[in-house]
Design a protein around this motif. Structure first.
Motif, mmCIF file in Angstrom:
data_model
loop_
_atom_site.group_PDB
_atom_site.id
_atom_site.type_symbol
_atom_site.label_atom_id
_atom_site.label_comp_id
_atom_site.label_asym_id
_atom_site.label_seq_id
_atom_site.Cartn_x
_atom_site.Cartn_y
_atom_site.Cartn_z
ATOM 1 N N ASP A 6 -0.821 1.900 3.948
ATOM 2 C CA ASP A 6 0.204 2.693 3.223
ATOM 3 C C ASP A 6 -0.051 2.980 1.763
ATOM 4 N N LEU A 10 4.431 12.905 5.752
ATOM 5 C CA LEU A 10 3.357 12.903 6.628
ATOM 6 C C LEU A 10 1.963 12.871 5.808
ATOM 7 N N ARG A 11 2.064 13.401 4.445
ATOM 8 C CA ARG A 11 0.763 13.413 3.662
ATOM 9 C C ARG A 11 0.370 12.087 3.378
ATOM 10 N N VAL A 22 -0.639 9.676 4.995
ATOM 11 C CA VAL A 22 -1.751 9.539 5.825
ATOM 12 C C VAL A 22 -2.969 10.041 5.300
ATOM 13 N N THR A 23 -2.832 11.184 5.054
ATOM 14 C CA THR A 23 -4.273 11.844 4.556
ATOM 15 C C THR A 23 -4.630 11.583 3.276
ATOM 16 N N SER A 61 -4.979 5.840 9.590
ATOM 17 C CA SER A 61 -4.588 7.070 10.345
ATOM 18 C C SER A 61 -3.852 6.792 11.514
ATOM 19 N N HIS A 89 1.198 5.242 12.210
ATOM 20 C CA HIS A 89 1.817 6.139 12.984
ATOM 21 C C HIS A 89 1.712 6.888 14.112
ATOM 22 N N ARG A 149 0.608 9.608 16.729
ATOM 23 C CA ARG A 149 1.031 11.066 16.591
ATOM 24 C C ARG A 149 2.439 11.086 16.776
ATOM 25 N N ALA A 183 8.240 12.455 12.099
ATOM 26 C CA ALA A 183 8.924 12.251 10.808
ATOM 27 C C ALA A 183 10.439 12.331 11.261
ATOM 28 N N THR A 231 4.748 16.190 12.802
ATOM 29 C CA THR A 231 4.047 15.087 13.311
ATOM 30 C C THR A 231 2.787 14.736 12.808
ATOM 31 N N TYR A 232 2.751 13.201 12.708
ATOM 32 C CA TYR A 232 1.644 12.791 12.037
ATOM 33 C C TYR A 232 0.321 13.200 12.616
#
Length: 709
Positions: A516, A550-551, A553-554, A574, A577, A579, A582, A604-605
């Motif tokens: 995280d 979602l962001r 992760v990136t 990556s 979560h 696919r 949220a 969607t992740y």
């Protein structure tokens, strides 16, 4: 079937690639294997003869040593006189050039006897011979004192000191100038050095022919040994004379071995031997560890290690340079254990040792000693957490190898101290084993080098990354303390689950600590970091809020690249979560605007879904731990229902279809999470409600057992 093997359909291409790997490796190893050398005896001068009584089986010459031959060659070279041809045309050309220059001389006129003097000197020096500076330097370097000078068919020997060089010829003219009443200063004006050139040309063909004749005059042998002659008996000291006889026999034996049908059969046997061992190794990975077989980095590392040690062994045996016990063979199981697993390390080590044993004359002691050393190395690294453990491993491998080899010596009747040199223990072997243990220490820096070259991540690196004083983790604890506490909780729970189901606990522990880190970019948008009930999502649309969630992760992947986290850790970021959706913002948006179409990708992740058991463990534990914080009451029933609901939902959504986790693993994960969460949140048993008549309650008051939570 192993959890690391995904059932896949084999194609002809897969079989061809495996066959090509086996054939290529077999060709490389067999090409460098010693052939014919097995019949050669190994011995040392001034040491006891290690074999039985040796009688010459046939006549053979006693060859001179290289030192003896070199002394004879050096003695003959003193008589070597290379050939030089005297070229008359050089004198004619230079004299004519001088005459033309003298006629055109436009300075102060010189008397006529100057010209005659110079022509006389040129004729004299060219008649004796002028050698070029480069040829003279070569003669001086090779310490040649005489040369043959020929013109036509006649040749004569001359001392090099009696021959003019270009410099000495020039000096000679000036040295006799006063005798002929010639002024030296005026003579210098004629630039006589322009007319002095070498007229002795080196004749390479005749000189080489003379060298060959001298070489052929050196006799390579100093006598003969007759068939049936007694050479030496067991335990006798090998004198210099006997040593040369034995060396002569080895060379005679090697010369008698021609590329016959027997040699071709030997080559065939070696190819079959190597091919079968490599086939077993390939089948092991095909049956039990396809994850390594399908990883090009693992294939390259294993190929490098499995081929390097047999090639080194073959090189040492072919050239009889050093003892094979100096090679730190335990490095292979150390590296394979560190980067892969214990079973693979042992199987690979066995195959490598069997390949190395082909080059040895008596491989029993070698095989048993090295196999035991490899086992000790694997055992000592079963819980690798510090690079310094390599030092302990090197000490243990060396100590066990010394004791084990000593036991073999004692079984063979050798003694520590004895008057009979034939039964003494050879302490050199033990010295080589100790030196090999010291070389094993180089596994410490080489481990780091292999990590960088092949992109592996060892347990040591994972332990170092899991240190909470790490820059990135310290930043997470300071800027997003709620996320840090969540990550620590998930890390401990995931490691516990991994231990229970036989997964890599250190890997999932480290991956959980970093999963995280993307929340560092916007920590206040995540519930665990919000203080005072302030929620910035209240001012955003569901779509915008979902985008921020979602962001993480990136953002986490970007931070991982910035801080050079290994790929295996980035994969946890990556996939934790997958696919998934949220769901909070998606459901809120759906309820608020039921008639409006919703783009699922906005909620969607990016994924992907987990592809390893460790990634699946993290996904389950992360979701359960985060949701468990929102429970209104912590009872055994509520915690159990929560765990079942979340993990069953993940299974229904298909998050685990691409990873090798089993139903049994998932059931065990549920059980561990339920037990741990009950302990963490101090769950209590729900007390039943006591139903009593109204008047009785009024009369006696509430019972103590009905007190609610």
């Amino acid at each position: 079937m192993s959890r690391y093997n995904k059932p896949t359909d084999r194609t002809w291409k897969d079989f061809f690639i495996r066959l090509l790997i086996i054939a290529s490796a077999t060709f490389i190893l067999v090409w460098f294997l010693p052939r014919g050398e097995r019949t050669a005896m190994t011995f040392e001068a001034n040491k006891p003869w290690p074999y039985g009584r040796f009688i010459a089986p046939y006549d053979f010459p006693i060859l001179k040593t290289e030192a003896q031959l070199q002394r004879e060659r050096d003695s003959l070279m003193k008589t070597y006189e290379p050939y030089f041809e005297l070229q008359q045309r050089v004198e004619n050309q230079q004299v004519e050039a001088f005459r033309k220059a003298f006629r055109k001389y436009d300075k102060e006129p010189l008397p006529g006897h100057y010209r005659a003097f110079v022509e006389m000197c040129l004729h004299e020096i060219y008649s004796r011979g002028v050698i070029s500076n480069s040829d003279l330097q070569t003669l001086q370097l090779e310490k040649i004192s005489h040369i043959h000078i020929f013109q036509g068919t006649e040749a004569s020997s001359y001392a090099v000191s009696d021959i003019f060089s270009e410099k000495s010829a020039y000096e000679y003219i000036f040295s006799i100038a006063d005798q002929h009443l010639v002024n030296k200063q005026k003579l210098q004006q004629l630039n006589l050095n322009l007319y002095i050139k070498g007229n002795l040309l080196y004749d390479e063909e005749k000189s080489n022919k003379l060298l060959e004749d001298l070489e052929h005059s050196v006799i390579a042998s100093s006598g003969y040994v007759q068939a049936g002659q007694n050479i030496i008996d067991r335990g006798d000291i090998i004198t210099e004379e006997v040593y040369q006889i034995l060396e002569s026999y080895n060379q005679a034996q090697a010369a008698r071995q021609q590329p016959t049908r027997d040699a071709r059969l030997q080559l065939l046997g070696q190819a079959v031997y190597v091919g079968l061992i490599l086939l077993c190794l390939v089948l092991y990975f095909d049956l039990f560890r396809q994850d390594y077989a399908n990883n090009i980095r693992s294939v390259l590392l294993l190929s490098l290690l499995v081929l390097s040690f047999p090639l080194m062994t073959s090189f040492l045996m072919r050239h009889t340079l050093l003892s094979v016990y100096l090679i730190p063979y335990a490095m292979l199981p150390i590296f394979v254990r560190v980067f892969m697993d214990s079973r693979t390390a042992f199987f690979t080590h066995v195959c490598m040792i069997l390949l190395c044993a082909m080059s040895l004359r008596y491989p029993f002691e070698f095989i048993t000693t090295q196999l035991l050393g490899g086992l000790i190395a694997i055992y000592s690294l079963r819980d690798l957490s510090e690079r310094s453990q390599i030092i302990r491993t090197a000490f243990m491998v060396t100590a066990v190898a010394v004791v084990f080899y000593m036991s073999i010596d004692l079984m063979h009747g050798r003694k520590f101290f004895d008057g009979n040199s034939a039964t003494l223990i050879d302490w050199r072997i033990y010295t080589h084993i100790v030196l090999s243990g010291l070389l094993l220490l180089f596994a410490y820096p080489l481990m780091y080098l292999l990590e960088r070259i092949f992109g592996f991540t060892s347990n040591v690196t994972l332990v170092e990354l899991s240190n909470i004083n790490n820059v990135l983790l310290r930043r997470l604890s300071e800027q997003a303390p709620g996320t840090f506490q969540h990550s620590m909780m998930v890390s401990n729970l995931a490691a516990e689950v991994a231990n229970k189901i036989g997964a890599k606990s250190q890997l999932v522990r480290t991956g959980a600590l970093y999963h995280d880190i993307g929340k560092l970019e916007n920590p206040e948008y995540f519930t665990e970091n919000q203080l005072g009930g302030l929620n910035p999502h209240n001012n955003l649309s569901c779509k915008d809020s979902a985008a921020i969630i979602l962001r993480h992760v990136t953002d986490g992947l970007a931070l991982a690249d910035k801080y050079n986290l290994p790929k295996i850790i980035r994969d946890f970021i990556s996939t934790h979560h997958g696919r998934g959706l949220a769901k909070y913002f998606y459901i809120t948006q759906k309820n608020a605007h039921p008639d409006e179409p919703i783009n699922m990708e906005d909620y969607t992740y990016i994924g992907p879904n987990p592809s390893t058991t460790e990634q699946a463990i993290l996904m389950m534990v992360d979701a359960v731990e985060a949701t468990a914080r929102s429970l209104k009451e912590y009872t055994e029933e509520s915690v159990g229902a929560l765990v079942d609901k979340i993990i069953d939902g993940q299974m229904t959504d298909g998050f685990f279809r691409e990873c090798p986790i089993t139903f049994q693993d998932i059931q065990m994960t549920k059980q561990v999470l339920k037990e741990k969460l009950k302990t963490i949140y101090h769950t209590r048993v729900s007390y039943p409600t006591l139903h009593e008549p109204q008047d009785e309650v009024k009369e006696n008051g509430p019972q103590s057992g009905s007190t609610s939570k």
